[in-house]
Design an enzyme around this catalytic site. Structure first.
Site, PDB file in Angstrom:
ATOM      1  N   CYS A 246       0.928  -1.340  -0.130  1.00 45.22           N
ATOM      2  CA  CYS A 246       0.228   0.148  -0.097  1.00 45.22           C
ATOM      3  C   CYS A 246       0.900   1.085  -0.121  1.00 45.22           C
ATOM      4  CB  CYS A 246      -0.835  -0.023   1.218  1.00 45.22           C
ATOM      5  SG  CYS A 246      -1.825  -1.481   1.225  1.00 45.22           S
TER       6      CYS A 246
ATOM      7  N   ARG B  40       1.206   1.871  -6.093  1.00 47.38           N
ATOM      8  CA  ARG B  40       1.374   1.036  -5.144  1.00 47.38           C
ATOM      9  C   ARG B  40       0.108   0.163  -4.464  1.00 47.38           C
ATOM     10  NH1 ARG B  40       6.354   1.822  -2.460  1.00 47.38           N
ATOM     11  NH2 ARG B  40       5.619   0.539  -0.415  1.00 47.38           N
TER      12      ARG B  40
ATOM     13  N   TRP C 288      -3.762  -1.978  -1.350  1.00 56.36           N
ATOM     14  CA  TRP C 288      -3.540  -3.022  -2.184  1.00 56.36           C
ATOM     15  C   TRP C 288      -3.823  -4.296  -1.064  1.00 56.36           C
ATOM     16  CZ3 TRP C 288      -0.921  -7.567  -2.146  1.00 56.36           C
ATOM     17  CH2 TRP C 288      -0.759  -8.487  -3.282  1.00 56.36           C
TER      18      TRP C 288
ATOM     19  N   ASN D 104       1.063   0.248   6.060  1.00 57.17           N
ATOM     20  CA  ASN D 104       1.527  -0.615   4.854  1.00 57.17           C
ATOM     21  C   ASN D 104       2.166  -1.761   5.267  1.00 57.17           C
ATOM     22  OD1 ASN D 104       2.673  -1.394   2.545  1.00 57.17           O
ATOM     23  ND2 ASN D 104       4.381   0.022   2.490  1.00 57.17           N
ATOM     24  N   GLY D 105       1.925  -2.918   4.825  1.00 56.38           N
ATOM     25  CA  GLY D 105       2.561  -4.135   5.336  1.00 56.38           C
ATOM     26  C   GLY D 105       1.437  -4.979   6.008  1.00 56.38           C
TER      27      GLY D 105
ATOM     28  N   GLU E 242      11.026 -13.013 -19.625  1.00 55.89           N
ATOM     29  CA  GLU E 242      10.587 -11.655 -19.357  1.00 55.89           C
ATOM     30  C   GLU E 242       9.655 -11.068 -19.774  1.00 55.89           C
ATOM     31  OE1 GLU E 242      11.052  -9.378 -16.757  1.00 55.89           O
ATOM     32  OE2 GLU E 242      10.708  -7.495 -17.774  1.00 55.89           O
TER      33      GLU E 242
ATOM     34  N   LYS F 160       5.976  -9.670 -18.847  1.00 56.11           N
ATOM     35  CA  LYS F 160       5.484  -8.536 -19.213  1.00 56.11           C
ATOM     36  C   LYS F 160       4.115  -8.439 -19.914  1.00 56.11           C
ATOM     37  CE  LYS F 160       7.539  -6.659 -17.456  1.00 56.11           C
ATOM     38  NZ  LYS F 160       8.765  -6.047 -16.547  1.00 56.11           N
TER      39      LYS F 160
ATOM     40  N   GLU G 171       1.292  -9.674 -17.366  1.00 63.70           N
ATOM     41  CA  GLU G 171       0.772  -8.540 -16.351  1.00 63.70           C
ATOM     42  C   GLU G 171       0.136  -7.571 -16.731  1.00 63.70           C
ATOM     43  OE1 GLU G 171       4.081  -7.077 -13.891  1.00 63.70           O
ATOM     44  OE2 GLU G 171       5.574  -7.193 -15.297  1.00 63.70           O
TER      45      GLU G 171
ATOM     46  N   HIS H 126       9.629 -31.414 -25.866  1.00 66.14           N
ATOM     47  CA  HIS H 126       9.467 -32.318 -24.770  1.00 66.14           C
ATOM     48  C   HIS H 126       8.189 -31.994 -23.973  1.00 66.14           C
ATOM     49  CE1 HIS H 126      13.649 -33.591 -25.248  1.00 66.14           C
ATOM     50  NE2 HIS H 126      14.063 -32.476 -25.155  1.00 66.14           N
TER      51      HIS H 126
ATOM     52  N   LYS I  69       3.292  -2.311  -7.461  1.00 61.14           N
ATOM     53  CA  LYS I  69       4.831  -2.139  -7.504  1.00 61.14           C
ATOM     54  C   LYS I  69       5.264  -2.314  -5.865  1.00 61.14           C
ATOM     55  CE  LYS I  69       7.958   0.163 -10.168  1.00 61.14           C
ATOM     56  NZ  LYS I  69       8.008  -0.820 -11.492  1.00 61.14           N
TER      57      LYS I  69
HETATM   58  C1  F6R Z   1       7.347  -6.966 -13.238  1.00 67.44           C
HETATM   59  C2  F6R Z   1       7.697  -6.460 -11.998  1.00 67.44           C
HETATM   60  C3  F6R Z   1       8.018  -7.328 -10.856  1.00 67.44           C
HETATM   61  C4  F6R Z   1       9.368  -6.741 -10.274  1.00 67.44           C
HETATM   62  C5  F6R Z   1       9.239  -7.680  -8.695  1.00 67.44           C
HETATM   63  C6  F6R Z   1      10.546  -7.395  -8.053  1.00 67.44           C
HETATM   64  O1  F6R Z   1       7.247  -6.212 -14.247  1.00 67.44           O
HETATM   65  O2  F6R Z   1       8.075  -5.302 -11.883  1.00 67.44           O
HETATM   66  O3  F6R Z   1       8.159  -8.708 -11.200  1.00 67.44           O
HETATM   67  O4  F6R Z   1      10.370  -7.083 -10.688  1.00 67.44           O
HETATM   68  O5  F6R Z   1       8.192  -7.351  -7.948  1.00 67.44           O
HETATM   69  O6  F6R Z   1      10.651  -5.997  -7.778  1.00 67.44           O
HETATM   70  P1  F6R Z   1      12.005  -5.160  -7.187  1.00 67.44           P
HETATM   71  O7  F6R Z   1      12.830  -5.145  -8.251  1.00 67.44           O
HETATM   72  O8  F6R Z   1      11.351  -3.920  -6.563  1.00 67.44           O
HETATM   73  O9  F6R Z   1      12.459  -5.953  -6.035  1.00 67.44           O
END
Ligand code: F6R
Length: 600
Positions: free
Chosen positions: A2, A27, A75, A101-102, A473, A477, A480, A496, A595
């Site tokens: 959050c 967040r 969140w 937050n937590g 990766e 992307k 998500e 396989h 994030k």
């Molecule tokens: C994907 C993404 C997440 C972060 C992951 C780690 O686009 O952003 O998979 O890479 O949550 O976050 P950090 O780098 O902040 O530890």
């Protein structure tokens, strides 16, 4: 995950809190709320389910007054998104308000204890216990009440507390969740991250775990749990406001993709001297060169950066590299190797699993080096050494420029350790920012491709070696932000098992940047095409191996094959972004994600 904010000053606080929450919305965006103490010492709480715009409307309809307040964007972890589960939470008499937050891990036990003391709970959240506990311990001294409360909390928290009886105080505390204090001449602010502070000040102080700060409009006092005062330096943030604004781009994600040439250039510049030679701080160079084994870890996208690095470092430096996801490494039995060091990668530097891993490794006596983007983050403060990426603030949930700058930092480590060809590798690195720009100059090509392909229900990425890491990766992307079912496969593994999933509805994106493996990849492309798939190939300019196999080819500028990930991933980032927009999603705030994953 959050976001929390707080303001105490001479101005009306409600708009300041709402503006600050807007900059933290990445967040969490399930619900939002503020609590402000009026001039008549009345606590006014406004909170509502949904995005911040709902709260803005509510505050327009039912304004609040006062120059001391706190805010929250949520969140959801405990309890569905709802008006009642939104923060701030209050005590029963509604005179104390808390944002959190937590996760409070012992909340059930505390809830049962409080219920025995006749407290009626109104929400399903773990956070509500904090408000009632502060009330329980409150005897005219808010600092003392918060201190006694946090002694009883297990788990992680950044909290901000206001109290009707003490309208000139804002009390904050943290453990394992981020919190930054902003210092202005006539106001003090707090936030979970730096961007909300930037329009007010660049002067900040960081709280460490298990510290409490008492904020007034012109002073900050920091204490430990024993009540001893702690002196903390004021630091200056180097980011400017522009970096935290959209600046005319439709979304932060597109802005951040387009900022990559600059972010890469800035990150590389920090590793070069005036003559353009690679230069590391002596202590970091000694640590890296002294290692006989490298362990690299991170979560999500950061883990993919670690994976790419393992291929590159092993090939150019012949140093064995082990890569483990941080959320696994923290729980598995790790056998310490001789002269082993660990590199921990995290954009935010606040990811709970990465920090727990760091602490576990330190307890084993393994030297740690953090690669992070956020100055002063928990990872940077707890790791033995730190290297910063120079990406500037990354606001969009999906990581883009943080990833490519992580790669670049790791590539400089590879170049430092390289047994041969160091100057050729360095030249290739120096060309990457300009090559990224050349690629971005053609972004409409990818936009057009996404416009035709965005409604594919299955998208598979495949590649070998570093192209496999970038396939992972790319699939992450795409899933998500576009919610398309996408997966990644090591191309040799296709037969396989995964090839059973391929049919005429499948788009297969083949990453082909490893010259020694072009013909192998060409065979794999033929295999999926024979099952009806559409194939997009990403390869270098002037490569013609795939001309008769692929349905479409996207060519990236020629670089050292080991460094291709920085360029090939930009194609995937743009493809994911445009698919998301075509589908009407908000790429900056994908569903269910936030994030900075500060919970486990
Ligand atoms: C994907 C993404 C997440 C972060 C992951 C780690 O686009 O952003 O998979 O890479 O949550 O976050 P950090 O780098 O902040 O530890």
């Amino acid at each position: 995950m959050c976001g929390i904010v707080g303001y105490i000053g001479k101005d009306a606080s409600s708009q300041i809190l709402l503006d600050a929450l807007r900059r933290l919305e990445y967040r969490g965006y399930d619900s939002a709320g503020i609590a402000v103490i009026s001039e008549k010492r009345k606590l006014q709480v406004r909170k509502i389910k949904g995005r911040l715009s709902n709260l803005e409307l509510l505050v327009q309809q039912k304004p609040v007054t006062g120059s001391c307040g706190i805010g929250h964007t949520r969140w959801a972890t405990h309890g569905e998104p709802s008006d009642l589960n939104s923060h701030p939470h209050t005590d029963v008499s509604q005179s104390i308000a808390v944002v959190h937050n937590g996760i409070i891990e012992n909340h059930e036990e505390l809830r049962a204890w409080l219920e025995k003391h006749h407290v009626d709970f109104v929400s399903q959240t773990d956070s509500e216990v904090i408000a009632h506990l502060i009330d329980f311990h409150y005897n005219g001294d808010l600092l003392l009440a918060v201190r006694e409360t946090i002694k009883r909390l297990d788990g992680s928290y950044a909290i901000a507390v206001v109290c009707e009886e003490q309208p000139d105080l804002l009390v904050v505390a943290r453990k394992d969740s981020p919190l930054v204090i902003g210092r202005c001449d006539d106001a003090t602010l707090i936030a979970s991250d730096v961007p909300p502070l930037l329009s007010h000040t660049k002067k900040v102080q960081y709280l460490n775990d298990l510290e409490i700060a008492v904020l007034t409009k012109d002073d900050v006092k920091i204490y430990n749990l024993d009540g001893d005062e702690i002196k903390r330096d004021i630091e200056t943030i180097e980011w400017n406001m522009e970096a935290a604004e959209k600046c005319g781009y439709e979304h932060f994600m597109l802005k951040e993709i387009c900022e990559q040439p600059k972010a890469l250039g800035d990150t590389l510049r920090h590793k070069l001297d005036k003559q353009g030679n690679l230069v590391f701080p002596q202590d970091i160079e000694t640590m890296i060169k002294g290692a006989k084994h490298l362990l690299i870890t991170g979560c999500g996208t950061a883990y993919h950066a670690a994976m790419v690095a393992s291929y590159v470092i092993e090939q150019v430096a012949s140093v064995p590299v082990e890569v483990v996801i941080a959320s696994e490494l923290r729980y598995k039995t790790h056998i310490r190797k001789e002269d082993e060091i660990c590199i921990l990668i995290s954009q935010s530097g606040e990811t709970a699993d990465t920090i727990a891993t760091l602490r576990m490794l330190k307890s084993l006596g393994i030297p740690t080096l953090a690669i992070t983007n956020v100055v002063g983050c928990t990872l940077s403060r707890e790791a033995d050494k730190v290297m910063y990426t120079q990406a500037g603030p990354e606001i969009a949930v999906a990581s883009t420029k943080a990833f490519t700058t992580q790669l670049l930092s790791l590539f400089t480590i590879a170049a430092l350790l390289a047994k041969a060809e160091q100057s050729a590798l360095l030249d290739a690195l120096k060309n990457l920012p300009g090559q990224a720009q050349l690629l971005l100059d053609r972004l409409e090509d990818i936009q057009r491709f996404a416009a035709n392909q965005f409604n594919k229900t299955k998208v598979f990425f495949m590649g070998r070696l570093v192209d496999y890491a970038i396939s992972l990766e790319s699939a992450l992307k795409l899933k998500e932000i576009s919610y398309t079912h996408s997966e990644a496969f090591a191309a040799g593994e296709l037969k396989h098992g995964p090839i059973a999933l391929v049919d005429t509805s499948t788009l297969v994106v083949a990453l082909c940047t490893q010259p020694a493996l072009y013909t192998k990849m060409d065979s794999n492309i033929k295999e999926v095409k024979a099952r009806g798939a559409t194939a997009l190939v990403i390869t270098f300019e002037e490569v013609h191996t795939f001309d008769h196999t692929a349905d479409m080819i996207f060519r990236i500028p020629k670089t050292h094959p080991l460094f291709s990930p920085i360029l090939s991933v930009i194609v995937s980032q743009l493809y994911a972004y445009y698919c998301s927009v075509q589908k009407g999603n908000d790429p900056d705030k994908p569903r269910n994600l936030a994030k900075s994953v500060t919970v486990e």
